[in-house]
Write an enzyme that holds these catalytic residues in place. Sequence first.
Site, short mmCIF file in Angstrom:
data_model
loop_
_atom_site.label_atom_id
_atom_site.label_comp_id
_atom_site.label_asym_id
_atom_site.label_seq_id
_atom_site.Cartn_x
_atom_site.Cartn_y
_atom_site.Cartn_z
N ARG A 200 10.35 26.17 14.70
CA ARG A 200 9.44 25.25 13.98
C ARG A 200 9.95 25.13 12.55
O ARG A 200 9.44 25.75 11.63
CB ARG A 200 8.02 25.83 14.02
CG ARG A 200 6.93 24.86 13.65
CD ARG A 200 6.11 25.39 12.51
NE ARG A 200 6.85 25.38 11.28
CZ ARG A 200 6.60 26.13 10.22
NH1 ARG A 200 5.63 27.01 10.24
NH2 ARG A 200 7.32 26.06 9.11
N LYS A 218 16.13 29.43 1.51
CA LYS A 218 15.15 30.40 1.00
C LYS A 218 15.85 31.49 0.20
O LYS A 218 15.39 31.90 -0.87
CB LYS A 218 14.39 31.06 2.17
CG LYS A 218 13.50 30.10 2.95
CD LYS A 218 12.09 30.05 2.40
CE LYS A 218 11.28 28.95 3.08
NZ LYS A 218 9.95 28.74 2.51
N ASP A 291 9.72 30.17 9.78
CA ASP A 291 9.78 29.01 10.68
C ASP A 291 9.99 29.36 12.15
O ASP A 291 10.74 28.70 12.88
CB ASP A 291 10.82 28.01 10.17
CG ASP A 291 10.37 27.38 8.85
OD1 ASP A 291 9.35 27.81 8.28
OD2 ASP A 291 11.04 26.44 8.38
N ASP A 313 6.52 34.46 5.96
CA ASP A 313 6.33 33.58 4.81
C ASP A 313 5.39 32.42 5.13
O ASP A 313 4.62 31.98 4.28
CB ASP A 313 7.71 33.04 4.41
CG ASP A 313 7.68 32.27 3.11
OD1 ASP A 313 6.94 32.67 2.20
OD2 ASP A 313 8.40 31.26 3.01
N ASP A 314 5.46 31.91 6.34
CA ASP A 314 4.66 30.73 6.68
C ASP A 314 3.19 31.09 6.83
O ASP A 314 2.32 30.26 6.58
CB ASP A 314 5.18 30.11 7.98
CG ASP A 314 6.63 29.71 7.80
OD1 ASP A 314 6.90 28.83 6.98
OD2 ASP A 314 7.49 30.32 8.46
N ASN A 455 5.31 20.04 5.25
CA ASN A 455 6.65 19.69 4.76
C ASN A 455 7.51 19.14 5.89
O ASN A 455 7.27 19.47 7.05
CB ASN A 455 7.34 20.97 4.22
CG ASN A 455 6.61 21.50 3.02
OD1 ASN A 455 6.29 20.78 2.10
ND2 ASN A 455 6.34 22.81 3.03
#
Length: 616
Positions: A200, A218, A291, A313-314, A455
């Site tokens: 993703r 990142k 992701d 992080d997501d 995003n």
Amino acid sequence: MERDWWQLTPRRDLYSVPECLAAVDSRHISGGNSSAERGEVNEPFLLVDEKHIPAGNTSAHIIGVNVLYGTGLAFTIEERQVLGIHGLLPARVKSQEEQVQLCKLSIERYEEPLNKYIYLMGLLDRNEHLFYRFLGENVAEMMPIVYTPTVGLACQKYGLIYRRPRGLFITIHDKGHVYEILKNWPETDVRAIVVTDGERILGLGDLGACGMGIPVGKLALYTALAGIKPHQCLPITLDVGTNTQTLLDDPLYIGLRQKRVRGAEYDEFIQEFMDAVVRRFGQNCLIQFEDFGNANAFRLLEMYRGKYCTFNDDIQGTAAVAVAGLLASLRVTCKKLSENTIVFQGAGEAALGIAELCVMAMKAEGTSEADARARVWMVDSKGLIVKDRPEGGLNKHKERFAQARAPVRSLAEVVDIAKPSVLIGAAAIGGAFTPEILRRMGEFNDKPVIFALSNPTSKAECTAEAAYSNTDDRAIFASGSPFPEYRTKDGRVLRPGQGNNSYIFPGLALGIICAGIIDITDDFMLLAAESLAGMVSDSDLSHGGLYPPLAQIQDCSVRIAKKIVEHAYKTGKASVQPQPLDTEAFIRAQMYDVRYNSAVPPVYSWPRDGPRVDAI
Ligand SMILES: O=C([O-])CC(=O)C(=O)O
Ligand SMILES: [Mg+2]
């Protein structure tokens, strides 16, 4: 610990060109098991371009070559002579400042953002220090290129724009040998990994191995925004296949040409990866998940948090940045967070992460858990998340936010019923906040808070302009991808803030690494959110910004890191001992210096009769 190169290199060998070159970057001769240690670094590779790198050579060579091409005209006359490259460069010696100017002129010649991205990645390959200096001094202009939104386009075109390897690609067929692959990485002092399986990528879906652009981007921000040294950062893609047929059919696709592996085989692979990282780089090596698909993201976070040094992080980084924005918005709306009603478009990683952190923040205000949850309404592809949903099938994360109400199908209806003060989009449905929905938000609220977090830009729920213009310029707006300034009808200039996890993860990671935190609990996330919110000035707020300007983001990272480190010592979570007396000095001492190190150590002088070693 970085060592000075002359401590590692026998002096008598210094005038052998390859030795000198290897020595310039001592990291490449210091590590066990690296290709450098196997002796390959001594091949005469330095005067070649990438075409001439002997087949089979690894990134140690590529990095080695870059040491030469690296500082380019900034090599001093002394360095050129000691390195044996005198004459290979034109006479002019440039300062790094002059080189930064050239970067600016060069990148401005490109019109397409993707071409700017290719230029910047080329610069990173050629000259790491210059890349980071240029990026660090031009954050607001360059972040949209190396990072969101252009990095999304770069991932979509990864096969086309692929020039040089960067990071590790570990495939499912390497199962059983993941540790050996990690050993092929020429750096040994790796402190942070950003890993994706590409399922993703931003809101763009399954991009398979082309997702590598994300860990690379990142980690570029790890260095540019938080000074984490580049050689301590390792981007990794776990290639388990892709379910995107267009990629499988694309002759330019760089990954495994097979459907995604799932189930036990996938889980065993991830487990092996986690253990291999600990074995190779130690248990303090941070592993940032990025992701992954929804189901795996939540599952893996639950499996590994507290046991490995990891965060997602997501889920967590995005939560912290969104909550920071909400906390800052309270200074404008003059409310408590728990006095808001929040509607989420989406119930995936970002939305659920934010929702949970909002509950935590409301509880910190003294609200009960039940009251806090009642203030959060979530809408997924089937409509409002309600208890006893006729279709059933709510996972336990969604279940916690199920409202005791009759089903409601559309976001517009939910907004009409809930009359939220805050509307947050995180479902990657571009344009989901229609003008009608935005107008309703303006009717219900004096100052509606509207976050379009998906995003890249094409997936944003609405533009900044739409949020402002449909609410008589009263909206308090933030977005995941950057939007330009907006001029209100009465002539004020609004600068919408970028509610992107890039305000959080670099500083968070810096703090984690400096203090050696393994158990990264959500109190660190709330702390990061609170401290970021505290950095927003009244002037930022008066211009519609809920975050400090991007030009200050490096300072924000250090301040977040400081809070994280202090909290870690206070709560007994810091494994680096003893506690430093001056936290900020301790952190700053570990940060990357973008200026060039001299390739010629200070113990050398360069008299007329040739190089000589001074007595120390
Ligand atoms: O990469 C970004 O810009 C923010 C993020 O984590 C995502 O959208 O997945
Ligand atoms: Mg992400």
